[in-house]
Design a protein around this motif. Structure first.
Motif, short mmCIF file in Angstrom:
data_model
loop_
_atom_site.label_atom_id
_atom_site.label_comp_id
_atom_site.label_asym_id
_atom_site.label_seq_id
_atom_site.Cartn_x
_atom_site.Cartn_y
_atom_site.Cartn_z
N GLY A 1 0.80 -1.22 0.00
CA GLY A 1 0.00 0.00 0.00
C GLY A 1 0.83 1.27 0.00
N CYS A 2 0.14 2.40 0.21
CA CYS A 2 0.79 3.71 0.15
C CYS A 2 1.93 3.84 1.15
CB CYS A 2 -0.25 4.81 0.41
SG CYS A 2 -1.50 4.97 -0.87
N SER A 3 1.75 3.28 2.34
CA SER A 3 2.79 3.40 3.36
C SER A 3 4.06 2.66 2.95
CB SER A 3 2.27 2.88 4.71
OG SER A 3 1.81 1.56 4.60
N VAL A 4 3.92 1.54 2.24
CA VAL A 4 5.07 0.80 1.75
C VAL A 4 5.77 1.60 0.65
CG1 VAL A 4 5.92 -1.38 0.80
CG2 VAL A 4 3.91 -1.36 2.29
N MET A 5 4.97 2.16 -0.25
CA MET A 5 5.53 2.98 -1.33
C MET A 5 6.37 4.12 -0.77
SD MET A 5 2.26 3.27 -3.88
CE MET A 5 1.18 1.86 -4.13
N GLU A 6 5.86 4.77 0.27
CA GLU A 6 6.60 5.87 0.89
C GLU A 6 7.89 5.36 1.52
OE1 GLU A 6 7.42 9.71 1.64
OE2 GLU A 6 5.55 9.07 0.68
N SER A 7 7.85 4.18 2.12
CA SER A 7 8.99 3.64 2.86
C SER A 7 10.18 3.30 1.97
CB SER A 7 8.58 2.39 3.64
OG SER A 7 7.55 2.67 4.57
N ILE A 8 9.93 2.87 0.73
CA ILE A 8 11.01 2.41 -0.13
C ILE A 8 11.56 3.49 -1.06
CG2 ILE A 8 10.07 0.07 -0.10
CD1 ILE A 8 9.21 0.48 -3.01
N GLY A 9 11.02 4.69 -0.96
CA GLY A 9 11.35 5.74 -1.92
C GLY A 9 12.83 6.03 -2.05
N GLN A 10 13.58 6.00 -0.93
CA GLN A 10 15.00 6.33 -0.95
C GLN A 10 15.91 5.10 -0.89
OE1 GLN A 10 15.82 9.22 2.18
NE2 GLN A 10 13.79 10.11 1.98
N ALA A 11 15.34 3.92 -0.94
CA ALA A 11 16.12 2.70 -0.71
C ALA A 11 17.07 2.39 -1.87
CB ALA A 11 15.18 1.52 -0.46
N ASP A 12 18.28 1.94 -1.52
CA ASP A 12 19.24 1.48 -2.52
C ASP A 12 18.97 0.03 -2.91
OD1 ASP A 12 20.91 3.87 -2.45
OD2 ASP A 12 21.46 3.22 -0.44
N LEU A 13 18.34 -0.71 -2.00
CA LEU A 13 18.02 -2.12 -2.25
C LEU A 13 16.79 -2.50 -1.45
CD1 LEU A 13 18.94 -4.92 -3.48
CD2 LEU A 13 20.08 -5.33 -1.28
N GLU B 1 13.28 -17.54 -12.54
CA GLU B 1 12.56 -17.04 -13.71
C GLU B 1 12.76 -15.54 -13.90
OE1 GLU B 1 7.96 -16.74 -15.44
OE2 GLU B 1 8.38 -17.87 -13.59
N TYR B 2 12.74 -14.79 -12.80
CA TYR B 2 12.83 -13.33 -12.89
C TYR B 2 14.24 -12.81 -12.56
CZ TYR B 2 7.81 -13.23 -13.48
OH TYR B 2 6.54 -13.41 -13.97
N GLN B 3 15.18 -13.72 -12.41
CA GLN B 3 16.59 -13.38 -12.17
C GLN B 3 16.75 -12.47 -10.95
OE1 GLN B 3 17.64 -11.89 -16.17
NE2 GLN B 3 18.71 -13.85 -16.51
N ILE B 4 16.10 -12.87 -9.86
CA ILE B 4 16.22 -12.15 -8.59
C ILE B 4 17.18 -12.96 -7.71
CG2 ILE B 4 14.96 -11.04 -6.70
CD1 ILE B 4 12.36 -11.70 -8.30
N PRO B 5 18.23 -12.35 -7.22
CA PRO B 5 19.17 -13.12 -6.39
C PRO B 5 18.56 -13.51 -5.05
CG PRO B 5 19.76 -10.79 -6.42
CD PRO B 5 18.67 -10.97 -7.43
N GLU C 1 26.04 -10.17 1.49
CA GLU C 1 25.39 -10.23 0.18
C GLU C 1 24.63 -8.94 -0.12
OE1 GLU C 1 25.60 -12.51 -2.24
OE2 GLU C 1 27.15 -13.47 -1.03
N ILE C 2 24.03 -8.35 0.89
CA ILE C 2 23.33 -7.08 0.70
C ILE C 2 24.31 -6.00 0.22
CG2 ILE C 2 22.26 -5.15 1.96
CD1 ILE C 2 20.72 -7.24 3.58
N ARG C 3 25.46 -5.92 0.87
CA ARG C 3 26.45 -4.92 0.46
C ARG C 3 26.91 -5.16 -0.97
NH1 ARG C 3 27.59 -1.79 4.71
NH2 ARG C 3 27.58 -2.66 6.84
N LYS C 4 27.05 -6.41 -1.37
CA LYS C 4 27.43 -6.73 -2.75
C LYS C 4 26.36 -6.26 -3.72
CE LYS C 4 28.87 -10.80 -3.78
NZ LYS C 4 29.02 -12.30 -3.82
N GLN C 5 25.08 -6.52 -3.40
CA GLN C 5 23.99 -6.14 -4.29
C GLN C 5 23.87 -4.62 -4.43
OE1 GLN C 5 22.12 -8.16 -6.22
NE2 GLN C 5 23.39 -9.85 -5.46
N VAL C 6 24.10 -3.91 -3.35
CA VAL C 6 24.02 -2.44 -3.39
C VAL C 6 25.09 -1.87 -4.33
CG1 VAL C 6 24.35 -0.33 -2.03
CG2 VAL C 6 22.91 -2.18 -1.14
N LYS C 7 26.26 -2.49 -4.34
CA LYS C 7 27.37 -1.99 -5.15
C LYS C 7 27.24 -2.33 -6.63
CE LYS C 7 30.76 -2.07 -1.39
NZ LYS C 7 32.00 -2.71 -0.87
N LEU C 8 26.38 -3.29 -6.97
CA LEU C 8 26.22 -3.70 -8.38
C LEU C 8 25.65 -2.58 -9.24
CD1 LEU C 8 24.89 -7.35 -8.04
CD2 LEU C 8 27.18 -6.62 -8.70
#
Length: 275
Positions: free
Chosen positions: A167-179, A228-232, A268-275
């Motif tokens: 919902g809207c609250s989730v959309m607001e929460s991820i706005g600045q996220a790198d991952l 299928e969607y190539q999500i690590p 692994e999170i740090r690796k994904q952020v740097k990709l």
């Protein structure tokens, strides 16, 4: 680095992951944006400094109102109605956009503060812990989440425990996220919830990775989707009674024999952020 932890429903394990990632970081910020059920903060402390959060809500002066209804036409949320010839405000529908105040030709509409909730803050060791709390009876906590995100220092690692769903609250929460880290359970129902939040990350063009929680024998249903969607897939948390009991007692399982598991996920999170 700013990491958002999401799940399609409550109880999937996002708070478990979020608090234990923070526990392994240095000088980090934890934001509990699940303002309707902000339990993540209690892993760290039960003593907080509380900051009130207000929404601006219109107030109509009936003596100045000329009944032109321009305010009703301007409101996209039906928060203003004509009731027996007078304009009335429905504050729970108001999104504090200010349009009615701007268009009123007779200056009959002013704005007042209305308490919608709080931000709770504690400093624990080198961490800053923030949790939003929606006042009972209020409809939306987006303004609280906006205020929480203002606490983020881009030079410091932060972890956002998002509300469940999409919902809207989730959309607001991820706005600045790198991952965006998507926490999923290895069931058909869990897959449905995973698809829901994954689609949201695609709308916002966010990088995403998956952590599977409560893994016992078979996580194939999630692994097939990720392939299928190539999500690590960056981690698998076991379906383990000892882990579950410790977590239910608000213990940091990353301080136990499970430490290496969460260290690997953080790596692994740090690796994904740097990709």
């Amino acid at each position: 680095m700013q990491v958002a932890i999401l799940s399609g429903k409550g109880g999937a394990g996002k708070t478990l992951l979020a608090v234990n990632l923070i526990n392994l970081m240095n000088g980090s910020v934890f934001l509990d944006c699940d303002v309707e059920e902000p339990n993540g903060v209690f892993y760290f402390s039960d003593h907080f400094v509380q900051e009130p959060i207000y929404n601006l809500v219109p107030k109509v002066n009936d003596d100045l109102c000329i009944h032109c209804h321009q305010c009703l036409d301007a409101c996209q949320y039906n928060a203003l109605i004509d009731f027996l010839g007078n304009v009335k405000v429905l504050p729970n529908l108001c999104h504090s956009c200010g349009a009615c105040h701007l268009v009123c030709p007779s200056k009959a509409i002013s704005e007042r503060d209305e308490l919608i909730g709080w931000i709770n803050h504690a400093q624990v060791d080198q961490h800053h812990i923030y949790g939003g709390q929606l006042k009972i009876g209020k409809e939306t906590g987006v303004k609280i989440i906006e205020s929480l995100l203002e606490k983020v220092d881009s030079s410091v690692d932060s972890v956002i425990d998002c509300p469940p769903g999409n919902g809207c609250s989730v959309m607001e929460s991820i706005g600045q996220a790198d991952l965006c880290v998507l926490v999923a359970e290895p069931t058909v129902f869990g897959l449905n919830n995973l698809k829901m939040v994954y689609e949201l990350t695609k709308v916002f063009n966010k990088k995403s990775a998956i952590v599977i929680n409560k893994v016992d024998h078979n996580a194939q249903v999630i692994e097939d989707f990720a392939s299928e969607y190539q999500i690590p897939i960056i981690g698998k948390i076991p379906f383990n009674k000892e882990l579950a009991l410790a977590n239910s007692n608000l213990e940091m399982v990353s301080q136990s024999k499970f430490r290496s598991l969460f260290e690997e996920i953080l790596h692994e999170i740090r690796k994904q952020v740097k990709l």
